[in-house]
Write an enzyme that holds these catalytic residues in place. Structure first.
Site, short mmCIF file in Angstrom:
data_model
loop_
_atom_site.label_atom_id
_atom_site.label_comp_id
_atom_site.label_asym_id
_atom_site.label_seq_id
_atom_site.Cartn_x
_atom_site.Cartn_y
_atom_site.Cartn_z
CD GLU A 218 151.94 -58.73 154.61
OE1 GLU A 218 151.81 -59.88 155.01
OE2 GLU A 218 152.24 -58.46 153.43
CB CYS B 29 159.11 -51.07 152.82
SG CYS B 29 157.81 -51.13 151.58
CB CYS C 56 145.87 -50.98 146.32
SG CYS C 56 146.16 -49.62 145.16
CB CYS D 132 149.23 -52.34 139.13
SG CYS D 132 149.10 -50.58 139.45
CB CYS E 26 150.70 -54.90 142.24
SG CYS E 26 150.69 -54.45 143.98
CB CYS F 158 158.68 -54.43 145.29
SG CYS F 158 159.67 -53.11 145.87
N1 SAH Z 1 150.99 -47.65 145.11
C1 SAH Z 1 152.29 -47.10 145.10
C2 SAH Z 1 153.17 -47.58 146.22
C3 SAH Z 1 153.10 -49.02 146.59
S1 SAH Z 1 153.69 -50.16 145.37
C4 SAH Z 1 152.94 -47.33 143.74
O1 SAH Z 1 152.38 -48.07 142.95
O2 SAH Z 1 153.99 -46.73 143.50
C5 SAH Z 1 155.47 -49.98 145.55
C6 SAH Z 1 156.27 -50.40 144.34
O3 SAH Z 1 156.24 -51.82 144.16
C7 SAH Z 1 155.77 -49.79 143.05
O4 SAH Z 1 156.81 -49.29 142.28
C8 SAH Z 1 155.15 -50.99 142.39
O5 SAH Z 1 155.02 -50.82 141.03
C9 SAH Z 1 156.10 -52.08 142.78
N2 SAH Z 1 155.59 -53.42 142.53
C10 SAH Z 1 154.30 -53.81 142.48
N3 SAH Z 1 154.21 -55.13 142.18
C11 SAH Z 1 155.48 -55.58 142.06
C12 SAH Z 1 156.05 -56.86 141.78
N4 SAH Z 1 155.29 -57.92 141.59
N5 SAH Z 1 157.41 -56.95 141.74
C13 SAH Z 1 158.18 -55.88 141.97
N6 SAH Z 1 157.70 -54.65 142.25
C14 SAH Z 1 156.36 -54.50 142.28
FE1 SF4 Z 2 148.19 -50.26 144.12
FE2 SF4 Z 2 150.01 -52.18 143.75
FE3 SF4 Z 2 149.39 -50.53 141.75
FE4 SF4 Z 2 150.81 -49.59 143.84
S1 SF4 Z 2 151.46 -51.16 142.39
S2 SF4 Z 2 149.03 -48.64 142.84
S3 SF4 Z 2 149.88 -50.82 145.51
S4 SF4 Z 2 147.99 -52.00 142.74
#
Ligand code: SAH
Ligand code: SF4
Length: 353
Positions: A94, A107, A114, A118, A121, A339
């Site tokens: 996406e 974006c 991934c 985390c 996410c 995000c």
């Molecule tokens: N993997 C990279 C880039 C993709 S994630 C990273 O982790 O930076 C992009 C951003 O979205 C990151 O800052 C991530 O922490 C944030 N993000 C992930 N889950 C989220 C959520 N549920 N609400 C808001 N931001 C989130």
């Molecule tokens: Fe991967 Fe989501 Fe963590 Fe970014 S925030 S590294 S996309 S699991």
């Protein structure tokens, strides 16, 4: 069985030029092909009409182009547009166009899923299915740039690699895509408009520094406490905060660039003033700015958004320390475009491994 053809957009210009020479074609044909691929987004060799027929044939017997296809488009009530792109092997990723009055942000994604898991996410709940190729990363931007023009009547002002995936674990393809976004042979965008966001992959940050990249780096910090970070970001176990700090400092020394720290505010986990104090301490390592991100629900109820008053207190604390700080509110939440909400579970499962 027919030999699988290579994806031509994984080749650098000089590799295409050598291919021409090896196949008795004039080397300037290589430049022409490159421009068709990147500047003019050709989807087939046949449309490269300034190339002689035999040249087009030679290329098409050896290579494929693999363009992205649009699978679905959703528009939020706030104007945000989320596009699901279908890959040649059936996978989906996406990309999002986020409009504002005078500008628009794109974006884009770098991987299907991934592996870094985390806990906050949605993408992290999918396994990594595969890396996107340079052309697949770049094509998202071509489509979103057009959407900004058509729906918002603005050019793109910012490009963020903050969609699905960890860009520094798909280093080569991401760098090639960005280089083509910047190159006059591609989109000719200013690198200052491009930001790569990483969860903190030290090896990748060091490599970016050594290459003296001209685009911006954002690091998703989310807490300056190492134990807490281990609990929400497994990547921290092998890339702990003290070592990460050294890599970030090295990046700053080499590139002279200010770093952006992203900090997701999670209710009763990392949103107290003691947490803000720790963050302020950590931020002393380099000139930086902090983006406070509102948490977007991902459906599992594990975390909640920090209340408004606490968010404000956190913000005010950092400001009182003379730090540059912004609050980034959610956009496109109603269509799961914010995000951390990009997942596309159903589609991604179809990718062949
Ligand atoms: N993997 C990279 C880039 C993709 S994630 C990273 O982790 O930076 C992009 C951003 O979205 C990151 O800052 C991530 O922490 C944030 N993000 C992930 N889950 C989220 C959520 N549920 N609400 C808001 N931001 C989130
Ligand atoms: Fe991967 Fe989501 Fe963590 Fe970014 S925030 S590294 S996309 S699991």
């Amino acid at each position: 069985m027919e030999k699988e053809k290579a994806d031509i957009r994984k080749l650098a210009l000089k590799e295409i030029v050598s291919f021409c020479e090896e196949n008795s074609l004039k080397s300037f044909r290589g430049k022409q092909v490159y421009e068709w691929l990147w500047k003019r987004s050709a989807k087939t060799f046949d449309e490269m009409n300034n190339l002689p027929k035999n040249a087009r044939q030679i290329f098409s017997t050896q290579f494929v182009i693999n363009p992205l296809q649009i699978s679905n488009i959703q528009k939020s009530k706030d104007g945000t547009i989320k596009t699901a792109f279908k890959l040649f092997d059936g996978g989906l990723v996406e990309g999002v166009m986020i409009p504002s009055e005078k500008r628009a942000t794109a974006c884009i994604s770098s991987q299907v899923g991934c592996n870094l898991a985390c806990t906050f996410c949605a993408t992290g709940k999918l396994k990594l299915l595969r890396n996107l190729g340079p052309g697949e990363i770049y094509d998202q931007l071509v489509v979103i740039k057009q959407q900004a023009k058509e729906h918002n009547n603005t050019p793109l002002s910012n490009i963020v690699l903050m969609g699905m995936g960890e860009p520094l674990l798909n280093y080569k393809n991401v760098l090639q895509a960005i280089n083509n976004m910047i190159s006059e042979k591609g989109l000719g965008l200013s690198p200052r408009r491009i930001t790569l966001s990483t969860s903190g992959v030290i090896k990748g940050i060091m490599k970016l520094a050594d290459e003296n990249v001209k685009f911006n780096l954002a690091v998703s910090l989310h807490t300056a406490d190492n134990d807490k970070r281990n609990r929400i970001m497994p990547v921290n176990k092998t890339n702990p905060l003290d070592k990460l700090a050294k890599a970030i400092q090295y990046f700053h020394e080499k590139t002279g660039k200010r770093i952006t720290f992203e900090y997701l505010l999670l209710k009763d986990f990392n949103d107290s003033l003691a947490d803000a104090q720790k963050l302020a301490e950590y931020c002393k390592i380099v000139p930086c700015k902090v983006n406070l991100i509102e948490f977007n629900a991902t459906g599992d109820g594990l975390f909640k958004k920090s209340p408004k008053l606490k968010t404000e207190a956190f913000y005010n604390f950092l400001e009182s320390k003379n730090m540059v700080v912004n609050i980034r509110s959610s956009r496109g939440e109603d269509i799961d475009a914010a995000c951390g909400q990009l997942a596309n579970r159903a589609g991604s499962e179809k990718v062949k491994k």
